[in-house]
Design an enzyme around this catalytic site. Sequence first.
Site, short mmCIF file in Angstrom:
data_model
loop_
_atom_site.label_atom_id
_atom_site.label_comp_id
_atom_site.label_asym_id
_atom_site.label_seq_id
_atom_site.Cartn_x
_atom_site.Cartn_y
_atom_site.Cartn_z
N ARG A 203 0.84 -1.19 0.00
CA ARG A 203 0.00 0.00 0.00
C ARG A 203 0.89 1.25 0.00
O ARG A 203 2.06 1.20 0.39
CB ARG A 203 -0.91 0.03 1.23
CG ARG A 203 -1.84 -1.19 1.34
CD ARG A 203 -2.62 -1.13 2.64
NE ARG A 203 -3.54 -2.25 2.79
CZ ARG A 203 -3.24 -3.41 3.36
NH1 ARG A 203 -2.01 -3.60 3.84
NH2 ARG A 203 -4.14 -4.36 3.47
N LYS A 228 -1.74 -1.10 7.62
CA LYS A 228 -3.09 -0.56 7.70
C LYS A 228 -3.98 -1.39 8.62
O LYS A 228 -4.77 -0.84 9.39
CB LYS A 228 -3.70 -0.51 6.30
CG LYS A 228 -5.13 0.02 6.26
CD LYS A 228 -5.69 -0.02 4.87
CE LYS A 228 -7.14 0.44 4.86
NZ LYS A 228 -7.73 0.40 3.49
N HIS A 282 -3.69 3.20 -5.90
CA HIS A 282 -4.02 1.92 -5.28
C HIS A 282 -4.25 0.82 -6.32
O HIS A 282 -4.13 -0.37 -6.01
CB HIS A 282 -5.26 2.06 -4.40
CG HIS A 282 -5.46 0.91 -3.46
ND1 HIS A 282 -4.67 0.70 -2.35
CD2 HIS A 282 -6.36 -0.11 -3.47
CE1 HIS A 282 -5.07 -0.39 -1.71
NE2 HIS A 282 -6.10 -0.91 -2.37
N ARG A 285 -1.54 -1.73 -6.64
CA ARG A 285 -1.60 -2.88 -5.74
C ARG A 285 -2.44 -4.00 -6.35
O ARG A 285 -2.05 -5.17 -6.30
CB ARG A 285 -2.17 -2.43 -4.39
CG ARG A 285 -2.40 -3.56 -3.37
CD ARG A 285 -2.75 -2.95 -2.01
NE ARG A 285 -3.34 -3.91 -1.09
CZ ARG A 285 -2.65 -4.75 -0.32
NH1 ARG A 285 -1.33 -4.76 -0.40
NH2 ARG A 285 -3.26 -5.56 0.53
N HIS A 308 -3.34 -9.25 3.15
CA HIS A 308 -4.79 -9.35 3.33
C HIS A 308 -5.07 -10.27 4.52
O HIS A 308 -4.59 -11.41 4.55
CB HIS A 308 -5.46 -9.94 2.08
CG HIS A 308 -5.52 -8.98 0.94
ND1 HIS A 308 -4.57 -8.93 -0.05
CD2 HIS A 308 -6.44 -8.03 0.62
CE1 HIS A 308 -4.89 -8.00 -0.94
NE2 HIS A 308 -6.02 -7.44 -0.55
N TYR A 317 -9.64 -12.79 -7.17
CA TYR A 317 -8.54 -13.02 -8.10
C TYR A 317 -8.51 -14.46 -8.61
O TYR A 317 -7.67 -14.81 -9.43
CB TYR A 317 -7.20 -12.73 -7.42
CG TYR A 317 -7.02 -11.28 -7.01
CD1 TYR A 317 -6.58 -10.33 -7.93
CD2 TYR A 317 -7.31 -10.87 -5.73
CE1 TYR A 317 -6.42 -9.00 -7.56
CE2 TYR A 317 -7.15 -9.55 -5.34
CZ TYR A 317 -6.71 -8.62 -6.26
OH TYR A 317 -6.56 -7.31 -5.90
#
Length: 338
Positions: A203, A228, A282, A285, A308, A317
């Site tokens: 990020r 984050k 973003h 990413r 994640h 994905y």
Amino acid sequence: MATVNKRPSGKWQAMVRKDGRSHSKTFTKRADAVKWARETEMLAEQGLLQQTAAGVVSNMSLGQVLERYRDEVTSNKRCVENETYAINGFMRSCKKLSGKRIDKLTTADFVAHRDHRMQRVKPATVVRELGWMQHAIDIACSDWGQRVRDGNPVKQVRRPRVHNGRERRLQAGEWQALLEAVNEARLPLMKPLLRLALETGMRRGELLSMQWMHVDMERCTVFLPLTKNGCARTVPLSPRAMNVLAELPRTEDRCLPLSGNSVRLAFDRLRTRAGVVDITFHDMRHEAVSRFVESGLSLAQVQMISGHRDLRMLMRYTHLQTDDIVAKLHAIGQQVTA
């Protein structure tokens, strides 16, 4: 008891505690903070502090609450830069609402603000704004002696539904156009920042907080103590990422000593100069994670790199692995037939 401390924002906070209650105020100069602390401590000894403090705080406007919240609460958050920028912008553009006393505010005021903002910004931005406004009023009531009618008026405001899922991938020629725009704009650190974003899937905040002391050139990893989602992780680095880091000067503690706001503004200029439509920083990413999956890494391995917390976040994905799965099924089928 009076104390004076320097805040991360560079300002000075004076605090006086008396009978289990605290009274604080923030100043630009330390001398002013010390003076206020001494005078307030004297009032506390004379038993006049509660009366004086109550007389001051009962008239606070929303803008005054947010200003104090920015200096005393936001300054201690990980998102200090973004939230400070947002609060300052709100007070500049919403002067009517900022000037209203919080004991006069109603839910209808914030509903009108929400509807107005929804015409200009994305739902996620509106949700964040309502979040820190609600928290600021909660703090003002619990810690600063404020009173509001019928509870916090922001709490009753219905939040818009957020649709954050994006499938934007780099199209042919766009990556090269962005790099050429960086060269033309003469922004030396933006090029390595973009290249690292595409190689690591990190990020923006993680890239900007990356420190040399956490980079292991031998193991080809970088340790992120604060992310984050609050979980530290170690990110493996590709040979291209290692080359980018090797070319960077080591003049400061951070590998990329840039501010989040400067990167945001610079990327907006680069996007316009490159003629690349509807792409965000973003999205780099998303592109990186997509490439990890396409390279054959399992979702568990990608999760280790990207950070994640929930594997379900990576399930979008899985369509990228379809061709690989089909090929493996055909290979299995041929073995069985043989």
